[in-house]
Scaffold this motif. Structure first.
Motif, PDB file in Angstrom:
ATOM      1  N   ALA A  67       0.829  -1.210   0.000  1.00 45.64           N
ATOM      2  CA  ALA A  67       0.000   0.000   0.000  1.00 45.64           C
ATOM      3  C   ALA A  67       0.859   1.253   0.000  1.00 45.64           C
ATOM      4  CB  ALA A  67      -0.920   0.008   1.213  1.00 45.64           C
ATOM      5  N   ALA A  68       0.417   2.243  -0.723  1.00 49.52           N
ATOM      6  CA  ALA A  68       1.073   3.550  -0.688  1.00 49.52           C
ATOM      7  C   ALA A  68       0.669   4.250   0.602  1.00 49.52           C
ATOM      8  CB  ALA A  68       0.641   4.376  -1.899  1.00 49.52           C
ATOM      9  N   PRO A  69       1.569   5.055   1.184  1.00 48.12           N
ATOM     10  CA  PRO A  69       1.216   5.770   2.407  1.00 48.12           C
ATOM     11  C   PRO A  69       0.004   6.665   2.186  1.00 48.12           C
ATOM     12  CG  PRO A  69       3.555   6.023   1.897  1.00 48.12           C
ATOM     13  CD  PRO A  69       2.915   5.348   0.733  1.00 48.12           C
ATOM     14  N   GLN A  70      -0.846   6.737   3.194  1.00 50.78           N
ATOM     15  CA  GLN A  70      -1.998   7.620   3.123  1.00 50.78           C
ATOM     16  C   GLN A  70      -1.592   8.991   3.663  1.00 50.78           C
ATOM     17  OE1 GLN A  70      -5.691   6.018   4.571  1.00 50.78           O
ATOM     18  NE2 GLN A  70      -4.992   3.936   4.234  1.00 50.78           N
ATOM     19  N   GLY A  71      -2.314  10.001   3.290  1.00 55.28           N
ATOM     20  CA  GLY A  71      -2.029  11.350   3.770  1.00 55.28           C
ATOM     21  C   GLY A  71      -0.817  11.934   3.074  1.00 55.28           C
ATOM     22  N   THR A  72      -0.187  12.900   3.735  1.00 58.49           N
ATOM     23  CA  THR A  72       0.930  13.625   3.133  1.00 58.49           C
ATOM     24  C   THR A  72       2.271  12.943   3.338  1.00 58.49           C
ATOM     25  OG1 THR A  72       1.332  14.902   5.140  1.00 58.49           O
ATOM     26  CG2 THR A  72      -0.256  15.820   3.548  1.00 58.49           C
ATOM     27  N   GLY A  73       2.351  11.981   4.250  1.00 54.59           N
ATOM     28  CA  GLY A  73       3.622  11.332   4.563  1.00 54.59           C
ATOM     29  C   GLY A  73       4.377  12.038   5.672  1.00 54.59           C
ATOM     30  N   LEU A  74       3.900  13.211   6.083  1.00 56.78           N
ATOM     31  CA  LEU A  74       4.564  13.955   7.151  1.00 56.78           C
ATOM     32  C   LEU A  74       4.557  13.154   8.456  1.00 56.78           C
ATOM     33  CD1 LEU A  74       5.914  16.516   8.215  1.00 56.78           C
ATOM     34  CD2 LEU A  74       3.630  17.452   8.619  1.00 56.78           C
ATOM     35  N   GLY A  75       3.442  12.506   8.756  1.00 58.51           N
ATOM     36  CA  GLY A  75       3.343  11.720   9.982  1.00 58.51           C
ATOM     37  C   GLY A  75       4.329  10.565   9.994  1.00 58.51           C
ATOM     38  N   ALA A  76       4.456   9.865   8.871  1.00 59.79           N
ATOM     39  CA  ALA A  76       5.405   8.750   8.783  1.00 59.79           C
ATOM     40  C   ALA A  76       6.836   9.238   8.966  1.00 59.79           C
ATOM     41  CB  ALA A  76       5.243   8.031   7.450  1.00 59.79           C
ATOM     42  N   ARG A  77       7.148  10.395   8.410  1.00 59.12           N
ATOM     43  CA  ARG A  77       8.496  10.951   8.583  1.00 59.12           C
ATOM     44  C   ARG A  77       8.738  11.363  10.028  1.00 59.12           C
ATOM     45  NH1 ARG A  77       7.103  13.499   3.638  1.00 59.12           N
ATOM     46  NH2 ARG A  77       6.897  15.521   4.665  1.00 59.12           N
ATOM     47  N   LEU A  78       7.718  11.926  10.669  1.00 57.14           N
ATOM     48  CA  LEU A  78       7.830  12.317  12.072  1.00 57.14           C
ATOM     49  C   LEU A  78       8.041  11.091  12.950  1.00 57.14           C
ATOM     50  CD1 LEU A  78       7.689  14.533  14.227  1.00 57.14           C
ATOM     51  CD2 LEU A  78       5.200  14.237  14.227  1.00 57.14           C
ATOM     52  N   ILE A  79       7.298  10.022  12.698  1.00 54.31           N
ATOM     53  CA  ILE A  79       7.452   8.782  13.459  1.00 54.31           C
ATOM     54  C   ILE A  79       8.871   8.235  13.291  1.00 54.31           C
ATOM     55  CG2 ILE A  79       6.723   6.357  13.554  1.00 54.31           C
ATOM     56  CD1 ILE A  79       3.856   7.461  12.857  1.00 54.31           C
ATOM     57  N   ALA A  80       9.349   8.167  12.065  1.00 52.41           N
ATOM     58  CA  ALA A  80      10.701   7.663  11.809  1.00 52.41           C
ATOM     59  C   ALA A  80      11.756   8.546  12.476  1.00 52.41           C
ATOM     60  CB  ALA A  80      10.950   7.572  10.302  1.00 52.41           C
ATOM     61  N   MET A  81      11.562   9.855  12.436  1.00 48.77           N
ATOM     62  CA  MET A  81      12.514  10.785  13.037  1.00 48.77           C
ATOM     63  C   MET A  81      12.569  10.610  14.558  1.00 48.77           C
ATOM     64  SD  MET A  81      12.771  14.933  12.602  1.00 48.77           S
ATOM     65  CE  MET A  81      11.148  15.230  13.255  1.00 48.77           C
ATOM     66  N   MET A  82      11.412  10.480  15.205  1.00 49.72           N
ATOM     67  CA  MET A  82      11.379  10.309  16.664  1.00 49.72           C
ATOM     68  C   MET A  82      11.993   8.970  17.065  1.00 49.72           C
ATOM     69  SD  MET A  82      10.179  13.032  18.102  1.00 49.72           S
ATOM     70  CE  MET A  82      10.937  14.013  16.820  1.00 49.72           C
ATOM     71  N   ALA A  83      11.692   7.907  16.313  1.00 48.23           N
ATOM     72  CA  ALA A  83      12.267   6.594  16.609  1.00 48.23           C
ATOM     73  C   ALA A  83      13.783   6.633  16.465  1.00 48.23           C
ATOM     74  CB  ALA A  83      11.666   5.535  15.692  1.00 48.23           C
ATOM     75  N   SER A  84      14.266   7.301  15.432  1.00 44.58           N
ATOM     76  CA  SER A  84      15.702   7.436  15.220  1.00 44.58           C
ATOM     77  C   SER A  84      16.346   8.257  16.329  1.00 44.58           C
ATOM     78  CB  SER A  84      15.962   8.079  13.861  1.00 44.58           C
ATOM     79  OG  SER A  84      17.329   8.302  13.674  1.00 44.58           O
ATOM     80  N   ARG A  85      15.698   9.342  16.714  1.00 42.62           N
ATOM     81  CA  ARG A  85      16.222  10.182  17.786  1.00 42.62           C
ATOM     82  C   ARG A  85      16.349   9.417  19.092  1.00 42.62           C
ATOM     83  NH1 ARG A  85      16.476  12.190  21.687  1.00 42.62           N
ATOM     84  NH2 ARG A  85      15.283  13.313  23.110  1.00 42.62           N
ATOM     85  N   LEU A  86      15.419   8.496  19.326  1.00 47.82           N
ATOM     86  CA  LEU A  86      15.461   7.682  20.539  1.00 47.82           C
ATOM     87  C   LEU A  86      16.476   6.543  20.438  1.00 47.82           C
ATOM     88  CD1 LEU A  86      11.635   7.576  21.183  1.00 47.82           C
ATOM     89  CD2 LEU A  86      13.346   8.605  22.715  1.00 47.82           C
ATOM     90  N   GLY A  87      17.038   6.335  19.259  1.00 46.65           N
ATOM     91  CA  GLY A  87      18.011   5.263  19.069  1.00 46.65           C
ATOM     92  C   GLY A  87      17.363   3.891  19.042  1.00 46.65           C
ATOM     93  N   GLY A  88      16.103   3.850  18.622  1.00 52.86           N
ATOM     94  CA  GLY A  88      15.357   2.603  18.655  1.00 52.86           C
ATOM     95  C   GLY A  88      15.177   1.966  17.293  1.00 52.86           C
ATOM     96  N   GLU A  89      14.734   0.713  17.339  1.00 57.97           N
ATOM     97  CA  GLU A  89      14.365  -0.023  16.137  1.00 57.97           C
ATOM     98  C   GLU A  89      12.847   0.003  16.043  1.00 57.97           C
ATOM     99  OE1 GLU A  89      15.983  -3.943  16.145  1.00 57.97           O
ATOM    100  OE2 GLU A  89      17.935  -3.246  16.811  1.00 57.97           O
ATOM    101  N   GLN A  90      12.340   0.430  14.902  1.00 60.35           N
ATOM    102  CA  GLN A  90      10.895   0.530  14.720  1.00 60.35           C
ATOM    103  C   GLN A  90      10.428  -0.485  13.702  1.00 60.35           C
ATOM    104  OE1 GLN A  90       9.499   4.096  12.898  1.00 60.35           O
ATOM    105  NE2 GLN A  90      10.890   3.953  11.175  1.00 60.35           N
ATOM    106  N   GLY A  91       9.168  -0.862  13.814  1.00 58.81           N
ATOM    107  CA  GLY A  91       8.599  -1.776  12.836  1.00 58.81           C
ATOM    108  C   GLY A  91       7.094  -1.713  12.831  1.00 58.81           C
TER     109      GLY A  91
END
Length: 108
Positions: A67-91
Motif C-alpha cells: 500500500a502507498a502511504p496515506q495522507g501527506t507522509g509527514l506523519g510517517a516521517r515524524l514517526i521515523a525521526m522520533m524513533a531514530s532520535r530515541l536510538g530505537g528499532e521501529q517496525g
C-alpha cells in the motif's frame, strides 16, 4: 493502555509522547471507517536487559504490504525521526486484524 514505570530524560519523554500522539492520530484517521468505533491499545514496558518497548496497535483494516502511504507522509516521517532520535528499532506489523507499531530501545 498498559504502562510500566520507565525512567527517561525529558527529551526522550517528549519524543515518546509525540510518537504516541502521531500513532493514535493515524489509527483514528486510517484504521477505522468514519462511522465505525474502534480501540487503540498502547503498551509501554521495560525490557529484561534494559531499555523499553512501545507498542501501539489497532484492530482496524490493517495495512497492505504494497500500500502507498496515506495522507501527506509527514506523519510517517515524524514517526521515523522520533524513533531514530530515541536510538530505537521501529517496525510495522500485521496485528491480525489491524496494525501494530513497535519501537524497541535497548538502552535507557
Amino acid at each position: 493502555m498498559a504502562a510500566q514505570t520507565v525512567e527517561v530524560n525529558a527529551e526522550d519523554a517528549t519524543s515518546i509522547g509525540i510518537l504516541v500522539s502521531e500513532l493514535v492520530g493515524n489509527a483514528c484517521k486510517y484504521a477505522y471507517a468514519a462511522d465505525e468505533p474502534g480501540d487503540i491499545a498502547i503498551q509501554l514496558e521495560t525490557l529484561p536487559l534494559g531499555g523499553y518497548r512501545l507498542d501501539v496497535a489497532d484492530r482496524g483494516c490493517g495495512m497492505a504490504a504494497d500500500a502507498a502511504p496515506q495522507g501527506t507522509g509527514l506523519g510517517a516521517r515524524l514517526i521515523a525521526m522520533m524513533a531514530s532520535r530515541l536510538g530505537g528499532e521501529q517496525g510495522w506489523h500485521d496485528a491480525g486484524p489491524g496494525t501494530r507499531f513497535t519501537l524497541r530501545v535497548a538502552k535507557l
